[in-house]
Design a protein around this motif. Structure first.
Motif, PDB file in Angstrom:
ATOM      1  N   PHE A 155      43.243 100.776  53.405  1.00 38.30           N
ATOM      2  CA  PHE A 155      43.852 101.639  54.413  1.00 38.30           C
ATOM      3  C   PHE A 155      43.105 101.455  55.726  1.00 38.30           C
ATOM      4  O   PHE A 155      41.870 101.514  55.760  1.00 38.30           O
ATOM      5  N   ASP A 156      43.849 101.190  56.791  1.00 34.88           N
ATOM      6  CA  ASP A 156      43.274 101.071  58.128  1.00 34.88           C
ATOM      7  C   ASP A 156      42.137 100.052  58.179  1.00 34.88           C
ATOM      8  O   ASP A 156      41.106 100.269  58.811  1.00 34.88           O
ATOM      9  N   GLY A 157      42.324  98.913  57.492  1.00 34.98           N
ATOM     10  CA  GLY A 157      41.378  97.811  57.593  1.00 34.98           C
ATOM     11  C   GLY A 157      40.166  97.899  56.711  1.00 34.98           C
ATOM     12  O   GLY A 157      39.227  97.106  56.863  1.00 34.98           O
ATOM     13  N   SER A 158      40.148  98.825  55.751  1.00 34.29           N
ATOM     14  CA  SER A 158      38.982  98.960  54.888  1.00 34.29           C
ATOM     15  C   SER A 158      39.403  99.517  53.536  1.00 34.29           C
ATOM     16  O   SER A 158      40.532  99.985  53.378  1.00 34.29           O
ATOM     17  N   ILE A 159      38.502  99.456  52.582  1.00 35.78           N
ATOM     18  CA  ILE A 159      38.775  99.991  51.254  1.00 35.78           C
ATOM     19  C   ILE A 159      38.333 101.447  51.197  1.00 35.78           C
ATOM     20  O   ILE A 159      37.190 101.776  51.521  1.00 35.78           O
ATOM     21  N   VAL A 160      39.256 102.328  50.772  1.00 37.82           N
ATOM     22  CA  VAL A 160      38.964 103.764  50.757  1.00 37.82           C
ATOM     23  C   VAL A 160      38.772 104.317  49.354  1.00 37.82           C
ATOM     24  O   VAL A 160      38.246 105.416  49.193  1.00 37.82           O
ATOM     25  N   SER A 161      39.202 103.569  48.330  1.00 39.40           N
ATOM     26  CA  SER A 161      38.954 103.999  46.952  1.00 39.40           C
ATOM     27  C   SER A 161      38.957 102.782  46.047  1.00 39.40           C
ATOM     28  O   SER A 161      39.564 101.751  46.360  1.00 39.40           O
ATOM     29  N   GLU A 162      38.287 102.914  44.900  1.00 38.37           N
ATOM     30  CA  GLU A 162      38.096 101.772  44.010  1.00 38.37           C
ATOM     31  C   GLU A 162      37.778 102.291  42.624  1.00 38.37           C
ATOM     32  O   GLU A 162      37.132 103.334  42.474  1.00 38.37           O
ATOM     33  N   GLY A 163      38.235 101.589  41.593  1.00 38.71           N
ATOM     34  CA  GLY A 163      37.906 101.990  40.228  1.00 38.71           C
ATOM     35  C   GLY A 163      38.738 101.237  39.216  1.00 38.71           C
ATOM     36  O   GLY A 163      39.583 100.397  39.576  1.00 38.71           O
TER      37      GLY A 163
END
Length: 572
Positions: free
Chosen positions: A515-523
């Motif tokens: 989102f918006d050029g970056s990773i905001v969640s991961e799993g």
């Protein structure tokens, strides 16, 4: 009233003995919403192109197509251009001007309308489709969903009687795809425009159409209502198209004989959820056993294949950054899926990892070595391969076979090895019958598999895949997924950029949201999807608050059966 009829249509491409279309017969009434589906390469797109004469492919054709009871080729090209609209799969392939409002007016100008009429229709379409907020934007600044909506609005401005769409949502993120389908429903219901559409992902589109035509090997094998076709395909659970049915239908048919309460297959999340609530009067087991869910591996014990640290990238000095302070790790021997909306930076990230672009700031490591310390030759000797979103760019020869052989010729392999490897990979990806075809004659799904074959022949240790399931039917997706899992088990690292939530949930080791050029969640898929309201699987939306951790439809089926078995055991 009948608006379109196809009588005995047969077609074969030049120098091909096998017919791409073999005795096609069907009719469509005014105001129908018709879905045409089938395996990749079954002839869907070829059929659609015959319904728009100026797009008809070159080859040997027989049979007739009637538009309002008159042969379609007897109409003037000008009349057909305005009355039969066509929306392509790739949003960028159809846009011809620089500004949004220019694009809306382009077709009307070609029709010869006066300025006042053009202004009125453009204003009406911009209002109907909610384009006012980006009416004066440059088309290059639009997201994929906005571009496809603009294509649709530009066609609808000409007031067509038939709207033909060839997999229009295949390059859209799930939310944009749902919005696009909702717009098609409005057009069909409020304007009574006849819609004919091909699609592989049937989750959202299947329940809203009036009629479903299923094709197989150039023939029509089903032609009926959505409910009736679901029943027909469910009669043979080994049929490849059963896997393509919406999740509610698959759950219903897998539980047939276990649960009562419905006389026909549910097609929507709401109907399936209601059926489960009515049928499962008592739920005791709410979670799957640990053995049925994914196993987490301690990240400290894993080698890192790809790492990005505080990466920043923008295409030019005046544009907003596409990538902002991006940091993440991909471990050796895992499938790492990157999801998110159109235009968030996913494909750009793959191009940075593949060294097609250079970041303005930050560091990228491949196997713990900073990328700038590699030269191009040694980087590719390190076996990193990218399958781009448009695999057509990989093909330069007259036949698929020549393109595949070239990969190994450049690696100085002998003829015996080349023949053996091309045969092996072609069989693995089910493209043996396509080897003598020109790459540009392939369907979107066939081209995707051929592109994957070129990547596989490189025998890479790291594979980057940009939308690998685009244009593929459910059966092909399953085969690709199994192949990726085999490669992972052999130690290959795989990064997948995808809009396909169901595929990512089923075959990924870890998922990340861009989102918006970056990773905001991961799993893990369960960690990633189960907590989401909208950006999650259909099975999770169906069984939420009934069961605790259902991710794929087999989870729902398994838990239902366990509860039924427990209830039966207690009552006996």
């Amino acid at each position: 009233m009948e608006i379109l009829r196809v009588d005995g249509l047969k077609f074969s491409y030049p120098n091909q003995l096998k017919k791409a279309l073999n005795n096609i017969n069907f009719s469509i009434d005014e105001g129908d919403f018709v879905l045409i589906c089938g395996e990749s390469g079954c002839g869907k797109s070829t059929l659609l192109r015959h319904l728009k004469p100026e797009l008809s492919p070159h080859g040997q054709v027989s049979g007739d197509i009637y538009y309002y009871s008159q042969k379609i080729n007897d109409y003037s090209s000008k009349q057909l251009a305005s009355e039969i609209g066509y929306v392509l799969q790739n949003p960028d392939s159809q846009i011809v001007t620089d500004k949004v409002w220019h694009e809306l007016a382009f077709g009307l100008e070609n029709m010869g309308l006066d300025t006042q009429s053009i202004r009125l229709r453009v204003a009406e379409m911009a209002s109907f489709f909610g384009i006012q907020g980006w009416f004066r934007k440059n088309v290059n600044d639009l997201s994929g969903g906005q571009k496809q909506l603009l294509n649709l609005a530009s066609i609808m401005a000409m007031q067509p009687k038939i709207l033909i769409l060839d997999e229009p949502t295949s390059q859209l993120d799930p939310i944009a795809a749902k919005d696009f389908i909702d717009t098609l429903v409005r057009i069909n219901k409020e304007l009574s425009t006849t819609i004919i559409m091909t699609e592989h992902n049937l989750e959202d589109i299947y329940s809203v159409c009036d009629k479903v035509i299923v094709m197989e090997d150039g023939k029509v094998i089903c032609n009926d209502t959505n409910y009736k076709v679901a029943d027909i395909l469910s009669g043979d659970k080994n049929h490849k198209m059963f896997k393509s049915l919406p999740t509610p239908s698959k759950i219903y048919n897998q539980l047939n004989g276990y649960l009562e309460g419905a006389n026909k297959s549910p097609l929507t999340v709401k109907d399936c959820r209601q059926w489960l609530n009515d049928s499962m009067d008592e739920v005791t087991i709410t979670k799957l056993d640990d053995t049925e869910t994914e196993i987490n591996i301690d990240e400290k014990d894993r080698e890192i294949a790809i790492e990005l640290k505080d990466v920043y990238f923008q295409y030019n000095k005046i544009s907003e950054p596409t990538i902002r302070d991006l940091s993440f790790k991909v471990y050796k021997g895992e499938i790492y899926s990157i999801l998110g909306g159109n235009g968030t930076g996913k494909s750009t990230t793959l191009s940075l990892v593949a060294r097609q672009r250079k970041p303005q700031r930050g560091k990228i490591f491949i196997n713990n070595i900073e990328m700038k310390k590699y030269n191009n030759k040694s980087l590719y000797e390190n076996n990193l391969a990218l399958l781009p979103q448009n695999p057509q760019s990989l093909f330069v020869f007259e036949t698929v076979r020549e393109d595949l052989e070239e990969v190994l010729i450049l690696k100085n392999k002998d003829r015996e090895y080349i023949d053996k490897e091309v045969k092996r990979v072609s069989k693995l990806l089910d493209i043996e019958h396509l080897l003598e075809h020109h790459p540009y004659d392939l369907s979107g799904g066939e081209l995707q598999r051929a592109g994957m074959a070129k990547v596989m022949l490189l025998n890479p240790k790291i594979i980057l895949l940009d939308e690998p399931t685009k244009g593929l039917d459910a059966y092909c997706k399953e085969e690709i997924g199994k192949m990726l899992m085999k490669l992972r088990d052999m130690g290959v690292t795989i990064v997948v950029v995808s809009h396909d939530i169901e595929f990512s949930a089923r075959y990924s080791d870890r998922c990340a949201m861009f989102f918006d050029g970056s990773i905001v969640s991961e799993g893990t898929p369960r960690e990633f999807f189960l907590g989401n309201n909208f950006y999650t699987t259909v099975s999770n939306r169906i069984a939420r608050n009934i069961f605790e951790d259902t991710l794929i439809y087999e989870d729902v089926v398994s838990l239902c059966k366990k509860n039924i078995e427990l209830k039966t055991k207690i009552s006996s």
